[in-house]
Scaffold this motif. Structure first.
Motif, PDB file in Angstrom:
ATOM      1  N   GLY A 130       0.918  -1.253  -0.104  1.00  0.00           N
ATOM      2  CA  GLY A 130      -0.079  -0.071   0.201  1.00  0.00           C
ATOM      3  C   GLY A 130       1.036   1.138  -0.162  1.00  0.00           C
ATOM      4  N   VAL A 131       0.690   2.236   1.069  1.00  0.00           N
ATOM      5  CA  VAL A 131       1.276   3.466   1.124  1.00  0.00           C
ATOM      6  C   VAL A 131       2.314   3.325   2.392  1.00  0.00           C
ATOM      7  CG1 VAL A 131      -0.279   4.839  -0.310  1.00  0.00           C
ATOM      8  CG2 VAL A 131      -0.514   4.437   2.152  1.00  0.00           C
ATOM      9  N   ALA A 132       2.250   2.148   3.079  1.00  0.00           N
ATOM     10  CA  ALA A 132       3.150   2.177   4.232  1.00  0.00           C
ATOM     11  C   ALA A 132       4.777   2.159   4.027  1.00  0.00           C
ATOM     12  CB  ALA A 132       2.789   0.750   4.900  1.00  0.00           C
ATOM     13  N   ARG A 133       5.336   3.174   4.401  1.00  0.00           N
ATOM     14  CA  ARG A 133       6.631   3.346   4.228  1.00  0.00           C
ATOM     15  C   ARG A 133       7.323   2.967   5.539  1.00  0.00           C
ATOM     16  NH1 ARG A 133       8.703   5.808  -0.572  1.00  0.00           N
ATOM     17  NH2 ARG A 133       6.885   6.546  -1.949  1.00  0.00           N
ATOM     18  N   GLY A 134       6.786   2.772   6.589  1.00  0.00           N
ATOM     19  CA  GLY A 134       7.304   2.784   7.778  1.00  0.00           C
ATOM     20  C   GLY A 134       8.062   1.062   8.241  1.00  0.00           C
ATOM     21  N   ILE A 135       7.706   0.353   7.081  1.00  0.00           N
ATOM     22  CA  ILE A 135       7.876  -1.161   7.424  1.00  0.00           C
ATOM     23  C   ILE A 135       9.687  -1.364   7.370  1.00  0.00           C
ATOM     24  CG2 ILE A 135       7.555  -3.388   6.724  1.00  0.00           C
ATOM     25  CD1 ILE A 135       4.881  -2.554   5.454  1.00  0.00           C
ATOM     26  N   MET A 136      10.044  -2.076   8.294  1.00  0.00           N
ATOM     27  CA  MET A 136      11.395  -1.883   8.339  1.00  0.00           C
ATOM     28  C   MET A 136      11.942  -3.488   8.362  1.00  0.00           C
ATOM     29  SD  MET A 136      12.185   1.166   8.046  1.00  0.00           S
ATOM     30  CE  MET A 136      14.144   0.909   8.313  1.00  0.00           C
ATOM     31  N   PRO A 137      13.248  -3.796   7.695  1.00  0.00           N
ATOM     32  CA  PRO A 137      13.814  -5.128   7.979  1.00  0.00           C
ATOM     33  C   PRO A 137      13.667  -5.612   9.245  1.00  0.00           C
ATOM     34  CG  PRO A 137      15.122  -3.643   6.564  1.00  0.00           C
ATOM     35  CD  PRO A 137      14.076  -3.031   7.196  1.00  0.00           C
ATOM     36  N   GLY A 138      13.124  -6.720   9.814  1.00  0.00           N
ATOM     37  CA  GLY A 138      13.092  -7.504  10.736  1.00  0.00           C
ATOM     38  C   GLY A 138      11.674  -7.456  11.310  1.00  0.00           C
ATOM     39  N   ASP A 139      10.695  -6.398  10.748  1.00  0.00           N
ATOM     40  CA  ASP A 139       9.619  -6.306  11.235  1.00  0.00           C
ATOM     41  C   ASP A 139       8.784  -7.627  10.779  1.00  0.00           C
ATOM     42  OD1 ASP A 139       9.630  -3.795  12.304  1.00  0.00           O
ATOM     43  OD2 ASP A 139       8.930  -2.848  10.617  1.00  0.00           O
ATOM     44  N   ARG A 140       7.691  -7.992  11.560  1.00  0.00           N
ATOM     45  CA  ARG A 140       6.842  -9.057  11.338  1.00  0.00           C
ATOM     46  C   ARG A 140       5.769  -8.890  10.450  1.00  0.00           C
ATOM     47  NH1 ARG A 140       6.640 -14.203  11.705  1.00  0.00           N
ATOM     48  NH2 ARG A 140       5.484 -15.165  13.527  1.00  0.00           N
ATOM     49  N   VAL A 141       5.260  -9.768   9.451  1.00  0.00           N
ATOM     50  CA  VAL A 141       4.117  -9.561   8.595  1.00  0.00           C
ATOM     51  C   VAL A 141       3.312 -10.805   8.739  1.00  0.00           C
ATOM     52  CG1 VAL A 141       5.161  -8.221   7.052  1.00  0.00           C
ATOM     53  CG2 VAL A 141       5.458 -10.497   6.592  1.00  0.00           C
ATOM     54  N   PHE A 142       1.836 -11.009   8.831  1.00  0.00           N
ATOM     55  CA  PHE A 142       0.912 -11.890   8.847  1.00  0.00           C
ATOM     56  C   PHE A 142       0.103 -11.513   7.488  1.00  0.00           C
ATOM     57  CE2 PHE A 142       2.306 -11.294  13.070  1.00  0.00           C
ATOM     58  CZ  PHE A 142       2.305 -12.889  13.795  1.00  0.00           C
ATOM     59  N   VAL A 143      -0.327 -12.645   6.912  1.00  0.00           N
ATOM     60  CA  VAL A 143      -1.126 -12.419   5.793  1.00  0.00           C
ATOM     61  C   VAL A 143      -2.496 -13.054   5.896  1.00  0.00           C
ATOM     62  CG1 VAL A 143      -1.120 -13.016   3.246  1.00  0.00           C
ATOM     63  CG2 VAL A 143       1.031 -13.049   4.292  1.00  0.00           C
ATOM     64  N   HIS A 144      -3.452 -12.222   5.566  1.00  0.00           N
ATOM     65  CA  HIS A 144      -4.817 -12.386   5.708  1.00  0.00           C
ATOM     66  C   HIS A 144      -5.574 -12.712   4.569  1.00  0.00           C
ATOM     67  CE1 HIS A 144      -8.895 -10.688   7.346  1.00  0.00           C
ATOM     68  NE2 HIS A 144      -8.730 -12.047   7.686  1.00  0.00           N
ATOM     69  N   ARG A 145      -6.283 -13.919   4.381  1.00  0.00           N
ATOM     70  CA  ARG A 145      -7.005 -14.078   3.153  1.00  0.00           C
ATOM     71  C   ARG A 145      -8.407 -13.214   3.406  1.00  0.00           C
ATOM     72  NH1 ARG A 145      -8.565 -18.945  -0.642  1.00  0.00           N
ATOM     73  NH2 ARG A 145     -10.730 -18.548  -0.921  1.00  0.00           N
ATOM     74  N   VAL A 146      -8.679 -12.503   2.321  1.00  0.00           N
ATOM     75  CA  VAL A 146     -10.031 -11.637   2.256  1.00  0.00           C
ATOM     76  C   VAL A 146     -11.104 -12.374   1.164  1.00  0.00           C
ATOM     77  CG1 VAL A 146      -9.090  -9.793   3.706  1.00  0.00           C
ATOM     78  CG2 VAL A 146      -9.054  -9.716   1.162  1.00  0.00           C
ATOM     79  N   ALA A 147     -12.137 -11.537   1.170  1.00  0.00           N
ATOM     80  CA  ALA A 147     -13.072 -11.813   0.115  1.00  0.00           C
ATOM     81  C   ALA A 147     -13.671 -13.269  -0.316  1.00  0.00           C
ATOM     82  CB  ALA A 147     -12.515 -11.286  -1.419  1.00  0.00           C
ATOM     83  N   GLN A 148     -13.159 -14.307   0.031  1.00  0.00           N
ATOM     84  CA  GLN A 148     -13.528 -15.562  -0.261  1.00  0.00           C
ATOM     85  C   GLN A 148     -13.248 -16.573   0.905  1.00  0.00           C
ATOM     86  OE1 GLN A 148     -12.016 -17.028  -3.824  1.00  0.00           O
ATOM     87  NE2 GLN A 148     -13.705 -16.240  -5.005  1.00  0.00           N
ATOM     88  N   GLU A 149     -14.233 -17.283   1.413  1.00  0.00           N
ATOM     89  CA  GLU A 149     -13.729 -18.498   2.242  1.00  0.00           C
ATOM     90  C   GLU A 149     -12.691 -19.551   1.878  1.00  0.00           C
ATOM     91  OE1 GLU A 149     -14.666 -18.235   5.678  1.00  0.00           O
ATOM     92  OE2 GLU A 149     -16.107 -16.761   5.399  1.00  0.00           O
ATOM     93  N   PRO A 150     -12.108 -19.845   2.722  1.00  0.00           N
ATOM     94  CA  PRO A 150     -11.934 -19.624   4.160  1.00  0.00           C
ATOM     95  C   PRO A 150     -10.993 -18.142   4.236  1.00  0.00           C
ATOM     96  CG  PRO A 150      -9.966 -21.117   3.448  1.00  0.00           C
ATOM     97  CD  PRO A 150     -11.053 -21.065   2.248  1.00  0.00           C
ATOM     98  N   LYS A 151     -11.602 -17.434   5.246  1.00  0.00           N
ATOM     99  CA  LYS A 151     -11.138 -16.188   5.386  1.00  0.00           C
ATOM    100  C   LYS A 151     -10.124 -16.331   6.825  1.00  0.00           C
ATOM    101  CE  LYS A 151     -14.859 -13.434   3.350  1.00  0.00           C
ATOM    102  NZ  LYS A 151     -16.098 -12.442   3.742  1.00  0.00           N
ATOM    103  N   GLY A 152      -9.274 -15.584   6.713  1.00  0.00           N
ATOM    104  CA  GLY A 152      -8.326 -15.283   8.213  1.00  0.00           C
ATOM    105  C   GLY A 152      -6.884 -15.451   7.843  1.00  0.00           C
ATOM    106  N   LEU A 153      -6.042 -15.631   8.961  1.00  0.00           N
ATOM    107  CA  LEU A 153      -4.724 -15.489   8.756  1.00  0.00           C
ATOM    108  C   LEU A 153      -4.094 -16.750   8.531  1.00  0.00           C
ATOM    109  CD1 LEU A 153      -4.069 -13.259  11.960  1.00  0.00           C
ATOM    110  CD2 LEU A 153      -4.267 -12.457   9.574  1.00  0.00           C
TER     111      LEU A 153
END
Length: 158
Positions: free
Chosen positions: A38-61
């Protein structure tokens, strides 16, 4: 460390490599990826990410990882800006979200997870500090202790 939410909508991108990538991560391979943030410029190496499925089931992380490269611009003619921001990261957990998720969307509606906006329209949303700790704890309970993957893996997708 800060955590961020990445969004995957199978309606917008079918991700045909997902089953193979999930198998490689499950086998202990350090699988790297590139993701729009997106427009997030504050993400730095070492930061954690979680991926979320949206729009269709099964939805979630269904995935998690660690950022290896801060946001950088990639040319994108479809964007109003003419570029999009991307990050590089390496997975420490990934399941085939067409079949299952680790934390279903309904579970994210309960406290303390409910204070977070999970259905963001784009990736790069910061996960609130009070949610981050509870999320990491629950994630570890569901996935087990994982060794942080090596950060020198090759890239897999755009």
């Amino acid at each position: 460390m800060t955590a961020f939410l990445l969004i995957w909508s199978p309606r917008k991108w079918p991700w045909p490599e997902l089953p193979d990538m999930a198998k490689r991560v499950a086998a202990g391979e350090a699988v790297a990826d590139v993701w729009g943030c997106g427009v997030a410029r504050g993400i730095m190496p070492g930061d954690r990410v979680f991926v979320h499925r949206v729009a269709q089931e099964p939805k979630g992380l269904f995935a998690s990882g660690y950022v290896t490269r801060a946001p950088y611009e990639v040319p994108d003619a479809a964007s109003k800006r003419g570029y999009r921001l991307c990050i590089d990261f390496v997975y420490d957990w990934l399941v085939d979200a067409r079949e299952e998720v680790v934390i279903p969307r309904d579970a994210l509606r309960t406290h303390p997870f409910s204070v977070q906006t999970w259905d963001a329209q784009s990736s790069g949303t910061s996960i609130k500090p009070m949610v981050e700790g509870a999320l990491e704890k629950r994630w570890k309970e569901l996935t087990g202790a994982r060794i942080r993957p090596a950060l020198a893996a090759g890239k897999n997708r755009k």
